[in-house]
Design a protein around this motif. Structure first.
Motif, PDB file in Angstrom:
ATOM      1  N   LEU A 197       0.491  18.752 -18.397  1.00 34.76           N
ATOM      2  CA  LEU A 197       1.953  18.774 -18.354  1.00 34.76           C
ATOM      3  C   LEU A 197       2.447  18.460 -16.946  1.00 34.76           C
ATOM      4  N   ALA A 198       1.817  19.081 -15.938  1.00 30.30           N
ATOM      5  CA  ALA A 198       2.199  18.816 -14.548  1.00 30.30           C
ATOM      6  C   ALA A 198       1.833  17.402 -14.143  1.00 30.30           C
ATOM      7  N   ILE A 199       0.663  16.952 -14.544  1.00 26.26           N
ATOM      8  CA  ILE A 199       0.201  15.627 -14.142  1.00 26.26           C
ATOM      9  C   ILE A 199       1.091  14.538 -14.725  1.00 26.26           C
ATOM     10  N   ASN A 200       1.563  14.731 -15.925  1.00 30.41           N
ATOM     11  CA  ASN A 200       2.498  13.766 -16.504  1.00 30.41           C
ATOM     12  C   ASN A 200       3.790  13.700 -15.698  1.00 30.41           C
ATOM     13  N   LEU A 201       4.220  14.837 -15.169  1.00 27.28           N
ATOM     14  CA  LEU A 201       5.421  14.844 -14.333  1.00 27.28           C
ATOM     15  C   LEU A 201       5.179  14.105 -13.020  1.00 27.28           C
ATOM     16  N   ILE A 202       3.991  14.283 -12.440  1.00 24.63           N
ATOM     17  CA  ILE A 202       3.654  13.564 -11.205  1.00 24.63           C
ATOM     18  C   ILE A 202       3.694  12.061 -11.454  1.00 24.63           C
ATOM     19  N   VAL A 203       3.097  11.642 -12.540  1.00 22.41           N
ATOM     20  CA  VAL A 203       3.093  10.217 -12.896  1.00 22.41           C
ATOM     21  C   VAL A 203       4.516   9.706 -13.082  1.00 22.41           C
ATOM     22  N   ASP A 204       5.340  10.482 -13.769  1.00 21.81           N
ATOM     23  CA  ASP A 204       6.731  10.079 -13.999  1.00 21.81           C
ATOM     24  C   ASP A 204       7.494   9.961 -12.683  1.00 21.81           C
ATOM     25  N   GLN A 205       7.347  10.952 -11.822  1.00 22.58           N
ATOM     26  CA  GLN A 205       8.084  10.933 -10.556  1.00 22.58           C
ATOM     27  C   GLN A 205       7.609   9.805  -9.641  1.00 22.58           C
ATOM     28  N   ASN A 236      13.071   0.881   5.999  1.00 24.94           N
ATOM     29  CA  ASN A 236      13.398   0.178   4.748  1.00 24.94           C
ATOM     30  C   ASN A 236      13.583   1.125   3.559  1.00 24.94           C
ATOM     31  N   ASN A 237      13.703   2.427   3.849  1.00 27.52           N
ATOM     32  CA  ASN A 237      13.914   3.438   2.793  1.00 27.52           C
ATOM     33  C   ASN A 237      12.812   3.401   1.737  1.00 27.52           C
ATOM     34  N   ARG A 238      11.579   3.325   2.200  1.00 23.44           N
ATOM     35  CA  ARG A 238      10.443   3.322   1.293  1.00 23.44           C
ATOM     36  C   ARG A 238       9.562   4.550   1.474  1.00 23.44           C
ATOM     37  N   THR A 239      10.220   5.669   1.725  1.00 22.72           N
ATOM     38  CA  THR A 239       9.535   6.961   1.773  1.00 22.72           C
ATOM     39  C   THR A 239      10.165   7.864   0.719  1.00 22.72           C
ATOM     40  N   TYR A 240       9.340   8.699   0.092  1.00 23.08           N
ATOM     41  CA  TYR A 240       9.815   9.488  -1.047  1.00 23.08           C
ATOM     42  C   TYR A 240       9.373  10.940  -0.882  1.00 23.08           C
ATOM     43  N   ASP A 241      10.336  11.840  -0.849  1.00 21.17           N
ATOM     44  CA  ASP A 241      10.041  13.271  -0.735  1.00 21.17           C
ATOM     45  C   ASP A 241       9.686  13.829  -2.109  1.00 21.17           C
ATOM     46  N   VAL A 242       8.561  14.502  -2.176  1.00 26.49           N
ATOM     47  CA  VAL A 242       8.122  15.106  -3.438  1.00 26.49           C
ATOM     48  C   VAL A 242       7.677  16.540  -3.167  1.00 26.49           C
ATOM     49  N   ASN A 243       7.753  17.358  -4.196  1.00 30.18           N
ATOM     50  CA  ASN A 243       7.429  18.774  -4.055  1.00 30.18           C
ATOM     51  C   ASN A 243       5.916  18.988  -4.067  1.00 30.18           C
ATOM     52  N   THR A 301       0.826  -1.206   0.000  1.00 32.45           N
ATOM     53  CA  THR A 301       0.000   0.000   0.000  1.00 32.45           C
ATOM     54  C   THR A 301       0.862   1.258   0.000  1.00 32.45           C
ATOM     55  N   VAL A 302       0.262   2.342  -0.465  1.00 32.38           N
ATOM     56  CA  VAL A 302       0.965   3.622  -0.570  1.00 32.38           C
ATOM     57  C   VAL A 302       0.093   4.716   0.045  1.00 32.38           C
ATOM     58  N   ALA A 303       0.721   5.626   0.807  1.00 29.23           N
ATOM     59  CA  ALA A 303       0.004   6.767   1.372  1.00 29.23           C
ATOM     60  C   ALA A 303       0.646   8.065   0.911  1.00 29.23           C
ATOM     61  N   LEU A 304      -0.188   9.082   0.734  1.00 23.57           N
ATOM     62  CA  LEU A 304       0.262  10.417   0.347  1.00 23.57           C
ATOM     63  C   LEU A 304      -0.011  11.349   1.525  1.00 23.57           C
ATOM     64  N   ILE A 305       1.044  11.870   2.164  1.00 29.61           N
ATOM     65  CA  ILE A 305       0.857  12.682   3.364  1.00 29.61           C
ATOM     66  C   ILE A 305       1.574  14.022   3.235  1.00 29.61           C
ATOM     67  N   ARG A 306       1.098  14.987   4.025  1.00 29.50           N
ATOM     68  CA  ARG A 306       1.707  16.318   4.000  1.00 29.50           C
ATOM     69  C   ARG A 306       1.757  16.897   5.411  1.00 29.50           C
ATOM     70  N   PRO A 307       2.946  17.060   5.981  1.00 30.48           N
ATOM     71  CA  PRO A 307       3.071  17.687   7.297  1.00 30.48           C
ATOM     72  C   PRO A 307       2.668  19.163   7.219  1.00 30.48           C
ATOM     73  N   ARG A 308       1.790  19.581   8.141  1.00 29.04           N
ATOM     74  CA  ARG A 308       1.332  20.961   8.202  1.00 29.04           C
ATOM     75  C   ARG A 308       1.295  21.414   9.661  1.00 29.04           C
ATOM     76  N   TYR A 345       5.408   5.600   1.539  1.00 32.83           N
ATOM     77  CA  TYR A 345       4.848   6.937   1.734  1.00 32.83           C
ATOM     78  C   TYR A 345       5.438   7.941   0.748  1.00 32.83           C
ATOM     79  N   PHE A 346       4.571   8.746   0.166  1.00 30.66           N
ATOM     80  CA  PHE A 346       5.009   9.951  -0.534  1.00 30.66           C
ATOM     81  C   PHE A 346       4.800  11.108   0.439  1.00 30.66           C
ATOM     82  N   VAL A 347       5.879  11.846   0.727  1.00 29.30           N
ATOM     83  CA  VAL A 347       5.820  12.946   1.687  1.00 29.30           C
ATOM     84  C   VAL A 347       5.889  14.275   0.934  1.00 29.30           C
TER      85      VAL A 347
END
Length: 348
Positions: free
Chosen positions: A331-339, A313-320, A224-231, A284-286
């Motif tokens: 154009l942006a969505i294609n970049l999200i998919v690629d990353q 296990n180094n399975r977290t990924y920092d994204v902008n 499973t994958v989660a998308l989270i954002r610290p605020r 996790y995508f952070v």
């Protein structure tokens, strides 16, 4: 005397015969001339029709194409707007519309930029170099819009408070802020008469995600994958109703942990740092950016975060977060998919 009259009659007859032959000759010559002229006129007319029809056919076709594209009526959140011809100067009040137009080979005359930035998104490169800046999405510059003198303004209901003033400047379309990018692309295609280009963009995306979905499914299985954002308010967990969540969970077919599946009728939930282990994701995508950089740093330094198996296990990924949640053109969505796919397919 009788002989004289007889001779005179014979002469007259001979003269009449000569006149008759002359007249017949003239009539024959006239008939030949008329026939030749008639044939020449007929040939000229036929060839004239052919030569005239060929060049005339192209403009006629062009007129049909133009007439077929316009007028076009766009249904939007304030009713209907009919465009009798393709707008020459378009002002857009959300960066995603700039992205959408560039994707089909068009360019607005002016566009807002995202709040907190001083220029257009970096991922667009130099494409918007000659696009005039019209303030920010949160605060469009009405004076700049008036000076631009646009034929059409495109905005979202996010700027509802500005609608009354903006709509006095030029015909204005108001689109749903949360509208699927494919629907927005279809509208932009109608406005710019770029339906074929828009379909190419859409189909290329569908083909890409279909191929990546198969690869991701093969590699990740039930993970499973989660998308989270610290605020400041806590840790925001995004669900499938969030636009980026839709990209991950629908388009790429990634699996949601139970907590994410439980997000109903909303795009996200806020949880405390202590409850982060309850997310229970394998990866996790952070999301982080300058706005909440301190909060992101505090989270990754927290012992609770460090205790997660995904972190160990180094399975977290920092994204902008600006790219991932602020820009929703193809154009942006294609970049999200690629990353996203590169991070998951290239990791352990």
């Amino acid at each position: 005397m009788n002989q004289g009259m007889k001779g005179q009659g014979a002469g007259s007859n001979a003269y009449a015969a000569r006149q008759s032959r002359l007249l017949m000759g003239l009539m024959l010559a006239l008939i030949l001339v008329l026939t030749a002229c008639g044939a020449g006129t007929g040939t000229g007319t036929d060839s004239g029709k052919q030569s005239a029809a060929a060049p005339a056919e192209t403009p006629a076709n062009e007129e049909v194409q133009t007439a077929g594209a316009f007028p076009v009526t766009i249904t939007h959140m304030k009713g209907e707007l009919t465009l009798n011809e393709k707008p020459n100067k378009i002002a857009v009040l959300d960066v995603k519309f700039l992205d959408q137009m560039l994707a089909v080979g068009e360019k607005p005359a002016g566009s807002v930029i995202a709040g907190g930035n001083t220029d257009f998104p970096e991922y667009l490169g130099d494409q918007p170099n000659d696009v005039q800046v019209l303030g920010t999405r949160d605060e469009p510059n009405l004076e700049a819009i008036v000076a631009l003198d646009p034929d059409l303004i495109i905005m979202t209901d996010f700027q509802e408070k500005q609608y009354e003033n903006v709509s006095k400047i030029a015909p204005t379309l108001v689109l749903d802020f949360y509208e699927d990018w494919r629907d927005t692309l279809a509208t932009v295609a109608k406005i710019t008469d770029k339906q074929d280009e828009a379909e190419t963009v859409r189909q290329a995306y569908e083909d890409k995600v279909a191929g990546l979905k198969a690869k991701l499914s093969e590699k990740m299985g039930d993970e499973t994958v989660a998308l989270i954002r610290p605020r400041k308010e806590g840790i925001r967990v995004h669900g499938i109703e969030h636009r980026t969540g839709g990209i991950l969970y629908q388009d790429l077919g990634l699996n949601m942990p139970a907590l994410v599946e439980g997000i109903k009728d909303d795009t996200s939930v806020e949880i405390s740092m202590e409850k982060v282990p309850e997310i229970g994701a394998d990866r996790y995508f952070v999301l982080s950016d300058e706005l909440f950089a301190a909060e992101a740093e505090a989270m990754i330094s927290n012992p609770v975060w460090k205790s997660l198996d995904a972190v160990k296990n180094n399975r977290t990924y920092d994204v902008n977060s600006t790219l991932w949640i602020a820009y929703y053109g193809p154009l942006a969505i294609n970049l999200i998919v690629d990353q996203a796919s590169e991070a998951l397919l290239g990791s352990n």
